[in-house]
Design an enzyme around this catalytic site. Structure first.
Site, mmCIF file in Angstrom:
data_model
loop_
_atom_site.group_PDB
_atom_site.id
_atom_site.type_symbol
_atom_site.label_atom_id
_atom_site.label_comp_id
_atom_site.label_asym_id
_atom_site.label_seq_id
_atom_site.Cartn_x
_atom_site.Cartn_y
_atom_site.Cartn_z
ATOM 1 N N ASP A 274 -81.358 -24.417 -18.236
ATOM 2 C CA ASP A 274 -80.237 -24.699 -17.651
ATOM 3 C C ASP A 274 -80.671 -25.862 -16.702
ATOM 4 O O ASP A 274 -80.903 -25.696 -15.129
ATOM 5 C CB ASP A 274 -79.517 -23.713 -16.761
ATOM 6 C CG ASP A 274 -78.879 -22.781 -17.671
ATOM 7 O OD1 ASP A 274 -78.677 -23.067 -18.933
ATOM 8 O OD2 ASP A 274 -78.816 -21.374 -17.483
ATOM 9 N N GLU B 91 -84.992 -13.809 -22.553
ATOM 10 C CA GLU B 91 -86.297 -13.795 -21.859
ATOM 11 C C GLU B 91 -86.963 -12.555 -21.899
ATOM 12 O O GLU B 91 -88.080 -12.212 -21.974
ATOM 13 C CB GLU B 91 -86.396 -14.230 -20.384
ATOM 14 C CG GLU B 91 -86.017 -15.753 -20.336
ATOM 15 C CD GLU B 91 -84.485 -16.339 -20.860
ATOM 16 O OE1 GLU B 91 -83.617 -15.429 -20.659
ATOM 17 O OE2 GLU B 91 -84.457 -17.457 -21.517
ATOM 18 N N ASP C 182 -79.864 -16.996 -27.033
ATOM 19 C CA ASP C 182 -79.933 -17.483 -25.546
ATOM 20 C C ASP C 182 -80.211 -16.248 -24.831
ATOM 21 O O ASP C 182 -80.002 -15.112 -25.419
ATOM 22 C CB ASP C 182 -78.462 -17.921 -25.083
ATOM 23 C CG ASP C 182 -78.481 -18.545 -23.491
ATOM 24 O OD1 ASP C 182 -79.475 -18.763 -23.199
ATOM 25 O OD2 ASP C 182 -77.550 -18.639 -22.859
HETATM 26 C C1 GLC Z 1 -76.949 -19.675 -20.199
HETATM 27 C C2 GLC Z 1 -77.412 -21.026 -21.121
HETATM 28 C C3 GLC Z 1 -76.313 -21.816 -21.118
HETATM 29 C C4 GLC Z 1 -75.026 -21.358 -21.518
HETATM 30 C C5 GLC Z 1 -74.578 -20.222 -20.666
HETATM 31 C C6 GLC Z 1 -73.380 -19.403 -21.233
HETATM 32 O O1 GLC Z 1 -76.834 -20.130 -18.810
HETATM 33 O O2 GLC Z 1 -78.754 -21.330 -20.652
HETATM 34 O O3 GLC Z 1 -76.770 -23.009 -22.021
HETATM 35 O O4 GLC Z 1 -74.186 -22.275 -21.780
HETATM 36 O O5 GLC Z 1 -75.682 -19.267 -20.583
HETATM 37 O O6 GLC Z 1 -73.609 -18.933 -22.490
#
Ligand code: GLC
Length: 806
Positions: free
Chosen positions: A471, A399, A396
């Protein structure tokens, strides 16, 4: 470069071509202004490379995996043009001012530079302008919001962490600078391989050109011809790679939450799936599993014994996936920080200081994944998780994201040894993290296939990981937007993708969740996720009726696994997506692009899914050419527009005539063995159809050595014949019997398998069970949820050719 000055506006063009050299696959054009080349990769793929004077040439590409092939082509020059012709396309290069035009062999114009602008440079920005063709449409460009037809819109590629993005936000997480152009029954692709911030304009605010530009680097694009959209995708994925066969378990339901903790809660959720008989395969640990959000740690109290927990999950048929964030907490004594610092593995300012950005753990440094040594280091660290019994990884925030959204442009990256700034490295950072994590997973689990899920990406990301659309919000428009994003990713080489079912931010109503679960069951990646501080969002959290609907459709997903797995195999072979925008097969059918129909897609070759918002009791659907059947009761539909009833438990799903759909018995997870009988559903149609049926062990890489079971199933409507070719591969099938259902043929007088008459029986068939009557004042009718008297026969699943006639 020659400068044209008009109304004070400066742009530099390429100037004239004064001669050329042809070497192997390359045509090198002589001009005083730039290094210009046309490189033939295959008869369909020609790369145009324009390196403005003063730019340093970097041959490395993160996206492209194939070299130019041995291709026969001819070159002819006259006073005004140079013509290059392969077995598939003709490239005409105008000499006086360098312009490229691509034609079919019979002389139809496919794609041409704008006559005046061609390719030009403003400052460090390189742009190519392509003349808009009459009626031209544009599809693809990866994870982009907006309409299926991108005509009239412009987009930017700059990977962006966009929590709760608007359904027209741009850019979001991924950059895939590849699109497909369609006009006059012609299709082609343009892949602009430049990792700087790029912009694409498909006739937005202008009626003259479609353009693509980059803030820096070279003009470096691949013109990709294909007689059909599917061929363009096949050629593009030949160039940038395809996914490997994913583990079967990753095609089951994946349950996530920000975050399930402590361990007892994780076990509870898993147990509840089993108790409630809702099939599932995966449970995720989001950031709270870590100690102070430090990657490669477990929280000492919440997860005091991860091995015990993962053992218990495994015993219950669950795989465990952990989230990995790239930000390494700046904390004295934290081994990963200390190691990264001493090895000099973090992204730096030009003065040598490590860059710090704030993310979940607070101030953090960022491993430089564009450095091969750093990728190796991170990959080795994955062992930490493997030793704790972790099965998969979720990358995650890559970017890379940092609060404030603006890592400074001047920070520096290794970029495979050709040091560069954030401007060039940003868009590939996430992809290189995914590459490193996949490498780690492969190293530690040896012969087991890896599974990783990932957020940011660049062209070629499909080689390393599955992707999800970040998200989203619990709303109808987001549900539809997610479908379009996944379909667009599919057009752009990323076949294994999905969205957060139920919506990440906000809370879905029971009706919305039910619709989303149905769509998720027909999405390549099927994952439920929701945010911290929101209500429970497991399939049982929305009341009994939604729970039943969820159980039914998740169950259907599991029953369809033989079909879905074979469809994934097709993607592995030729890059065809699993969720297929109707534009792939019906590129020149205008209806497909109408906003009310643009979300419709094929799931594999057989199912047409028309996404419908919650609260709608009726929907208008468009069935393209062919004949169609309602999945639930087998009712026939002709092509055209239809108004259909929508009930949550009876979502409209259509099966195309001539389809061949293998189905197994219901299982609760992919660890469970299905019954020994494979159902094969054949739907009457007028077109010959083939289905490549594929099985393997679902977990190992032995399939790469021929240990699989594969056969081509061919339906010949004229002869009323179904042929299962002799099996290919050294594995045995999981099924010893085939139960063949013949839908809509009436009751045949006789069915013969390899000339021997076999017994015919018939039964009412139902893919989805109706829900219970919860409401004492309303009786649920199940009559329209079964197809009456479907004839079937049961035959041995012999490895030799089987010919069935009726
Ligand atoms: C980011 C991710 C989401 C995750 C969150 C906490 O927002 O896109 O899917 O739950 O981080 O890790």
């Amino acid at each position: 470069m020659s400068v044209s000055k008009k109304n004070g506006y400066l742009s530099k063009s390429l100037g004239a071509c004064t001669g050329y050299k042809a070497t192997n696959n390359r045509l090198i054009l002589e001009t005083s202004e730039a290094k210009v080349e046309a490189i033939v990769y295959t008869p369909e793929i020609i790369r145009i490379r324009i390196c403005p004077k003063g730019n340093t040439i970097n041959e490395h590409s993160y996206a492209v995996i194939n070299e130019p092939q041995k291709v026969k082509f001819s070159v002819k020059e006259n006073t005004t043009t140079i013509k290059l012709q392969t077995a598939s396309v003709k490239l005409v290069i105008n000499k006086a001012a360098i312009r490229f035009s691509f034609y079919t062999l019979d002389g139809q114009l496919i794609n041409a530079d704008d006559k005046s602008f061609g390719s030009s440079v403003i400052g460090t920005e390189v742009t190519t302008y392509k003349a808009l063709q009459p009626g031209e449409r544009f599809i693809g460009l990866g994870e982009k919001t907006g309409n299926l037809d991108r005509k009239g819109s412009a987009f930017t590629n700059w990977n962006t962490d966009k929590f709760g993005y608007a359904v027209d936000a741009d850019p979001i997480y991924m950059s895939i600078p590849f699109y497909i152009g369609l006009h006059n029954q012609l299709s082609y692709g343009i892949f602009f391989d430049n990792t700087f911030k790029t912009k694409f304009n498909f006739g937005a605010s202008n009626n003259r050109f479609a353009s693509f530009s980059a803030e820096g680097g070279d003009m470096n694009y691949y013109f990709i011809y294909g007689k059909q959209v599917s061929e363009v995708i096949e050629n593009y994925t030949w160039l940038t790679g395809r996914m490997e066969m994913p583990p079967m378990w990753s095609l089951g339901l994946q349950q996530c939450r920000y975050s399930y903790y402590p361990d007892t809660e994780v076990l509870n959720v898993a147990r509840t799936f089993r108790e409630k008989k809702i099939p599932a395969d995966v449970i995720y640990l989001d950031i709270h599993y870590m100690d102070s959000y430090k990657v490669f740690t477990f929280h000492p109290e919440r997860f005091s014994d991860p091995v015990k927990m993962t053992d218990a999950l495994r015993a219950n048929g669950f795989k465990t996936i952990v989230i990995l964030d790239p930000g390494i907490k700046v904390e004295k004594g934290y081994p990963v920080y200390e190691e990264g610092k001493s090895k000099d593995y973090f992204v730096k300012y030009p003065d040598g200081e490590n860059y710090s950005g704030e993310v979940w753990p607070g101030w953090s440094h960022f491993p430089d994944f564009t450095n091969p040594d750093v990728r190796k280091w991170w990959a080795e660290k994955i062992k930490f998780y493997k030793d704790k019994g972790i099965d998969g990884y979720w990358n995650d925030m890559n970017e890379p994201a940092a609060w404030g959204q603006s890592p400074p442009d001047l920070i520096e990256f290794d970029y495979e040894g050709v040091r560069t700034s954030h401007k060039q490295a940003h868009n590939v950072y996430g992809m290189q993290m995914a590459r490193s994590t996949q490498m780690g997973a492969k190293q530690t689990q040896k012969d087991l296939r890896p599974f990783t899920l990932n957020r940011a990406g660049y062209s070629g990301i499909q080689r390393f990981t599955a992707s999800w659309t970040g998200d989203n919000i619990a709303s109808d428009e987001h549900m539809l937007c997610g479908v379009r994003l996944v379909n667009s990713l599919g057009l752009s080489g990323v076949a294994f993708a999905g969205y957060d079912v139920g919506g990440f931010a906000g809370e879905a109503s029971p009706g919305l969740f039910a619709k989303w679960i149905v769509l998720g069951a027909f999405s390549p990646l099927f994952r439920c996720h929701s945010m911290i501080n929101s209500k429970d969002a497991e399939p049982w959290a929305f009341g009994e009726e939604t729970e039943e609907i969820s159980r039914n459709y998740i169950g259907l997903r599991y029953r369809l696994l033989p079909y879905i797995y074979s469809t994934f195999y097709e993607s592995v072979q030729n890059g065809m997506p699993v969720a297929r925008s109707l534009a792939i097969q019906h590129a020149f059918d205008e209806k497909v692009y109408e906003p009310r129909y643009q979300n419709q897609y094929y799931f594999g070759h057989a199912f047409l899914i028309p996404p419908v918002e919650s609260g709608k009791e009726f929907a208008k659907v468009y069935l393209p050419e062919g004949n169609w059947y309602d999945l639930h009761n087998g009712k026939s539909f002709s092509s055209g527009e239809h108004i259909v009833e929508v009930r949550n438990e009876r979502f409209p799903i259509f099966i195309k005539g001539s389809s061949i759909v293998p189905v197994q018995s219901l299982i609760q997870s992919t660890v469970e063995k299905p019954e020994d009988v494979l159902e094969l559903h054949l739907y009457k149609g007028t077109e010959t159809n083939t289905f490549l049926y594929y099985e393997d062990d679902g977990t190992s890489n032995e399939y790469q050595k021929g240990v699989f079971y594969k056969r081509t199933i061919t339906y010949l409507p004229g002869e009323k014949k179904l042929t299962l070719s002799e099996k290919d591969g050294s594995a045995a099938s999981r099924f010893s019997k085939i139960k063949l259902y013949l839908h809509h043929f009436g009751r045949p007088k006789a069915i013969k398998a390899n000339n021997s008459t076999v017994a015919i029986k018939s039964e009412d068939y139902q893919f989805i069970a109706p829900v219970s009557s919860f409401d004492p004042f309303y009786t649920v009718s199940s009559e329209d949820m079964k197809e009456k008297n479907v004839p079937f026969t049961i035959i041995e699943n012999d490895d030799h050719e089987i010919k069935i006639t009726w």
